[in-house]
Write an enzyme that holds these catalytic residues in place. Structure first.
Site, PDB file in Angstrom:
ATOM      1  N   CYS A  29       0.828  -1.207   0.000  1.00 35.11           N
ATOM      2  CA  CYS A  29       0.000   0.000   0.000  1.00 35.11           C
ATOM      3  C   CYS A  29       0.863   1.258   0.000  1.00 35.11           C
ATOM      4  CB  CYS A  29      -0.916  -0.019   1.219  1.00 35.11           C
ATOM      5  SG  CYS A  29      -1.916   1.462   1.347  1.00 35.11           S
ATOM      6  N   CYS A  79      -0.451   4.082   2.217  1.00 34.80           N
ATOM      7  CA  CYS A  79      -0.237   3.871   3.656  1.00 34.80           C
ATOM      8  C   CYS A  79       1.239   4.114   4.025  1.00 34.80           C
ATOM      9  CB  CYS A  79      -0.578   2.443   4.073  1.00 34.80           C
ATOM     10  SG  CYS A  79      -2.067   1.776   3.352  1.00 34.80           S
ATOM     11  N   ASP A  80       2.142   3.620   3.214  1.00 40.31           N
ATOM     12  CA  ASP A  80       3.546   3.535   3.621  1.00 40.31           C
ATOM     13  C   ASP A  80       4.514   4.398   2.811  1.00 40.31           C
ATOM     14  OD1 ASP A  80       2.529   1.571   5.272  1.00 40.31           O
ATOM     15  OD2 ASP A  80       3.107  -0.073   3.952  1.00 40.31           O
TER      16      ASP A  80
END
Ligand code: NAP
Length: 309
Positions: A131, A134-135
């Site tokens: 992701c 997300c990261d």
């Protein structure tokens, strides 16, 4: 006893919640391991009707939850661990607690497919991720070369998003043309920071010994040649697997685990309905999942009306 239990809070689950709530059925909705579903991990959603400027995936899901709650849906954190649908009322176990329900709407979505490499598993969260939204902003990825694996819309979206942080993004795809929609593919390939690596697969993520990602070993499928590519992160975007393990052997599904509805959203068990990515490997869009959630809610409502006549 609950009239409607909905498993999942992605587009399908929350739309089913909205419709069943408006039908005064006060649905109980369990968020499971990924509240808001996969859409919360996307950046901007440009193809959901009604948002000409696009909308952030997380915001869309937050708004949808609020809309469902406004009409009486009860959205709870909680994971459904077991279901027994052999007889009415259906029995569920949610975080160890028993629960009974007259209908169940399965909207459990899908999770990220993994490459299946031992090194990938060992370096997950140490540079291997599924992701970018997300990261991607982690310091370890800043101004570093990054690898995205895949050739679909997700891979294009991840690669484009990562250009904000990376020095260069290598898009490693096993064929020589992208599966992604034309607009996404063109935008991706036109980006100065994205470099496609065609006909290639990742055979190993380096370096397990150092306990962090330092590169990937690649194999060109046409020439059989092996090579390595330095990178600080590997973003795997090679599709999804349905979250349906819970229903194996009970609810009819295909060999890949996608639930096969019988008619509309009805499953082989009367009173159990299905919606969204856990039963759709063809369209897999936010809007189609929402439509399926609506259909499941209407089917559940009609089932309850007939049953309680
Ligand atoms: P996808 O369309 O199924 O694409 C998966 C990609 O991964 C394909 O290019 C596939 O290669 C490759 N792949 C699969 N298994 C692999 C393996 N073991 N090793 C290496 N490569 C592998 O999945 P997706 O990109 O996640 O998209 C899923 C759905 O969501 C699609 O319907 C898509 O349109 C939608 N989506 C839409 C948007 C948007 O419109 N904004 C954004 C994201 C996703 P092949 O091409 O060779 O099969």
């Amino acid at each position: 006893m609950e009239k409607v239990v909905i498993i999942g809070t992605g587009c399908a689950g929350l739309t089913a919640a909205l419709y069943t709530a408006r039908a005064n059925l006060a649905p109980l909705v369990f968020a499971g391991a990924m509240p808001g579903g996969l859409l919360t991990t996307t950046s901007i959603v440009e193809n959901f009707p009604g948002f000409p400027e696009g909308i952030d995936g997380y915001e869309l899901m937050t708004r949808l939850q609020k809309q469902a709650e406004r009409f009486g849906a009860r959205v709870q954190f909680g994971t459904v661990e077991a279901v027994d649908v052999k007889s009415q009322p259906f029995k569920l176990t949610v975080d160890g607690e028993p629960l009974e329900a007259e209908t169940i709407i399965i909207a459990s979505g899908a999770g990220h497919r993994h490459l299946g490499l031992e090194s990938e598993d060992k370096l997950e969260r140490k540079g291997v991720t599924y992701c970018a939204t997300c990261d991607g902003a982690f310091p370890m990825f800043r101004n570093q070369p990054l690898v995205v694996v895949g050739g679909g819309d997700s891979a294009c979206e991840e690669a484009t998003y990562l250009t904000r942080f990376a020095s260069v993004v290598y898009l490693v795809h096993r064929r020589d043309s992208l599966r992604a929609s034309k607009i996404m593919a063109e935008r991706t390939l036109a980006h100065a920071k994205i470099k496609p690596v065609w006909d290639s697969v990742v055979t190993e993520v380096l370096d397990v010994k150092q306990d962090k990602v330092t590169g990937v070993r690649l194999k060109n499928l046409k020439t059989e040649k092996e090579s390595t590519l330095d990178c600080a992160g590997v973003f795997v975007a090679i599709g999804h697997l349905p979250n349906t393990q819970l229903f194996k052997g009970v609810i009819d599904m295909d060999e890949n685990g996608y639930i096969i509805p019988k008619r509309g959203s009805e499953t082989n068990v009367p009173g159990v309905f299905v919606a969204g990515d856990c039963s759709d490997h063809v369209y897999r869009q936010a809007i189609t999942a929402a439509g399926m959630g609506c259909a499941a809610a209407i089917d559940a409502e009609r089932y309850l009306a007939a049953r309680n006549q």
